[in-house]
Design a protein around this motif. Structure first.
Motif, PDB file in Angstrom:
ATOM      1  N   ALA A 102      -6.097   7.996   4.680  1.00  0.00           N
ATOM      2  CA  ALA A 102      -6.459   6.613   4.332  1.00  0.00           C
ATOM      3  C   ALA A 102      -5.532   5.625   5.028  1.00  0.00           C
ATOM      4  CB  ALA A 102      -6.405   6.432   2.819  1.00  0.00           C
ATOM      5  N   TYR A 109      -4.236  10.434   1.098  1.00  0.00           N
ATOM      6  CA  TYR A 109      -3.500   9.187   1.298  1.00  0.00           C
ATOM      7  C   TYR A 109      -3.065   9.038   2.759  1.00  0.00           C
ATOM      8  CZ  TYR A 109      -3.182   8.630  -3.806  1.00  0.00           C
ATOM      9  OH  TYR A 109      -3.462   8.474  -5.140  1.00  0.00           O
ATOM     10  N   TRP A 154       1.062   4.123  -3.031  1.00  0.00           N
ATOM     11  CA  TRP A 154       0.769   5.541  -2.842  1.00  0.00           C
ATOM     12  C   TRP A 154       1.986   6.414  -3.178  1.00  0.00           C
ATOM     13  CZ3 TRP A 154      -2.156   3.892   2.079  1.00  0.00           C
ATOM     14  CH2 TRP A 154      -3.536   3.820   1.810  1.00  0.00           C
ATOM     15  N   TYR A 205      -7.450   2.433  -4.094  1.00  0.00           N
ATOM     16  CA  TYR A 205      -6.696   3.230  -3.134  1.00  0.00           C
ATOM     17  C   TYR A 205      -5.986   4.428  -3.773  1.00  0.00           C
ATOM     18  CZ  TYR A 205      -7.562  -0.137   0.585  1.00  0.00           C
ATOM     19  OH  TYR A 205      -8.165  -0.934   1.530  1.00  0.00           O
ATOM     20  N   LEU A 253       0.819  -1.207   0.000  1.00  0.00           N
ATOM     21  CA  LEU A 253       0.000   0.000   0.000  1.00  0.00           C
ATOM     22  C   LEU A 253       0.857   1.264   0.000  1.00  0.00           C
ATOM     23  CD1 LEU A 253      -2.742  -1.089   2.547  1.00  0.00           C
ATOM     24  CD2 LEU A 253      -3.199  -0.226   0.254  1.00  0.00           C
ATOM     25  N   PHE A 290      -7.865  -2.693  -3.421  1.00  0.00           N
ATOM     26  CA  PHE A 290      -6.490  -2.618  -3.927  1.00  0.00           C
ATOM     27  C   PHE A 290      -6.392  -3.160  -5.355  1.00  0.00           C
ATOM     28  CE2 PHE A 290      -2.150  -4.128  -4.523  1.00  0.00           C
ATOM     29  CZ  PHE A 290      -1.410  -3.024  -4.104  1.00  0.00           C
ATOM     30  N   LEU A 333     -12.113   6.731  -2.740  1.00  0.00           N
ATOM     31  CA  LEU A 333     -11.751   6.927  -1.338  1.00  0.00           C
ATOM     32  C   LEU A 333     -12.736   7.850  -0.631  1.00  0.00           C
ATOM     33  CD1 LEU A 333      -7.860   7.257  -1.585  1.00  0.00           C
ATOM     34  CD2 LEU A 333      -9.168   5.317  -0.689  1.00  0.00           C
TER      35      LEU A 333
END
Length: 267
Positions: free
Chosen positions: A70, A67, A46, A119, A42, A114, A125
């Motif tokens: 999140a 981000y 990002w 994401y 993840l 994902f 989001l």
């Protein structure tokens, strides 16, 4: 061996000053289920997205904030899987249900997001977590209640079991969630799929609660359940009152049949 202060966190993951932290440089929770690999994936996703957009001249300040939120929201939900849980690791029935629940949640929500680029999609989001009644908030609350159920159940569970060999993929809903990971969803269909999976998890949570309460509180095996509002420590009378509310879930026969396959017979 006891390893204290093993888990760690960080105040910030992504910065508009063009730095970021990823993997265990930023956070680490627990080796069980290997969540570190997920957060490396993840975090790197990002960070890569931010670098590419910045190189193209895009203003990424808002995206960095999204981000960051999140990541912290994910961590807050994920840590519940481990917090004060080692006391139930030797309790076979509880751990079997916990593994069923944890894996179903994992495949049903974060993996689907994902694998469909959810994401890095700001619109997704926002839809997932921007409101008090959002799908993400609902899922987070449901998982919080279930992890609490497993810990509380541990106070009562003292049975011993033997001679059981089960296959988790005998559970139809479990196999369905795993098989659907190869499916690709358009942006407008992705949130619909996530919501459908949360509804499925609500039924699974209700059935697990129903079984536990039947054993501990002697409540009816077909009692309607609201997993968001009920606790096995409420007592039989209170649970029966809550079961009469319109928000309580009735028995889903397919889910009931699946959970029965993983319910052990004590020695």
């Amino acid at each position: 061996k006891v390893m204290k202060n093993f888990a760690h966190d960080t105040k910030q993951f992504f910065s508009a000053d063009k730095w970021a932290v990823t993997g265990e440089a930023g956070t680490f929770m627990d080796p069980f289920y290997s969540p570190g690999s997920d957060f490396i994936g993840l975090g790197n996703t990002w960070i890569s997205d931010l670098i590419i957009r910045d190189l193209k001249g895009e203003n990424i300040a808002l995206r960095i904030m999204i981000y960051e939120l999140a990541m912290k929201e994910l961590l807050a939900g994920w840590i519940l899987i481990y917090e004060n849980m080692y006391g139930i690791f030797g309790k076979s029935q509880i751990m079997l249900m916990k593994i069923v629940w944890d894996w179903a949640c994992y495949w049903g929500i974060p993996c689907v997001l994902f694998m469909n680029d959810g994401y890095t999609n700001v619109n997704i989001l926002k839809q997932y977590s921007s409101s008090v009644l959002s799908i993400g908030k609902r899922f987070g609350k449901l998982n919080e209640k279930m992890q609490s159920l497993f810990r509380t159940w541990g106070k009562y569970e003292n049975k011993e079991y033997s001679d059981f060999c089960g296959n988790l993929f005998d559970l139809n809903f479990f196999r369905q969630l795993q098989e659907e990971l190869s499916s690709k969803f358009s942006e407008d269909k992705l949130i619909q799929k996530i919501e459908a999976n949360v509804k499925l998890l609500e039924k699974v949570a209700s059935e697990i609660f129903r079984k536990v309460s039947y054993e501990i509180n002697e409540t009816p095996s077909d009692m309607k359940v609201n997993p968001y509002e009920m606790s096995i420590e409420d007592g039989k009378k209170s649970l029966l009152e809550k079961s009469q509310k319109e928000t309580a879930f009735e028995v889903d026969e397919q889910i009931k049949s699946d959970i029965e396959k993983m319910w052990l017979a004590p020695v």
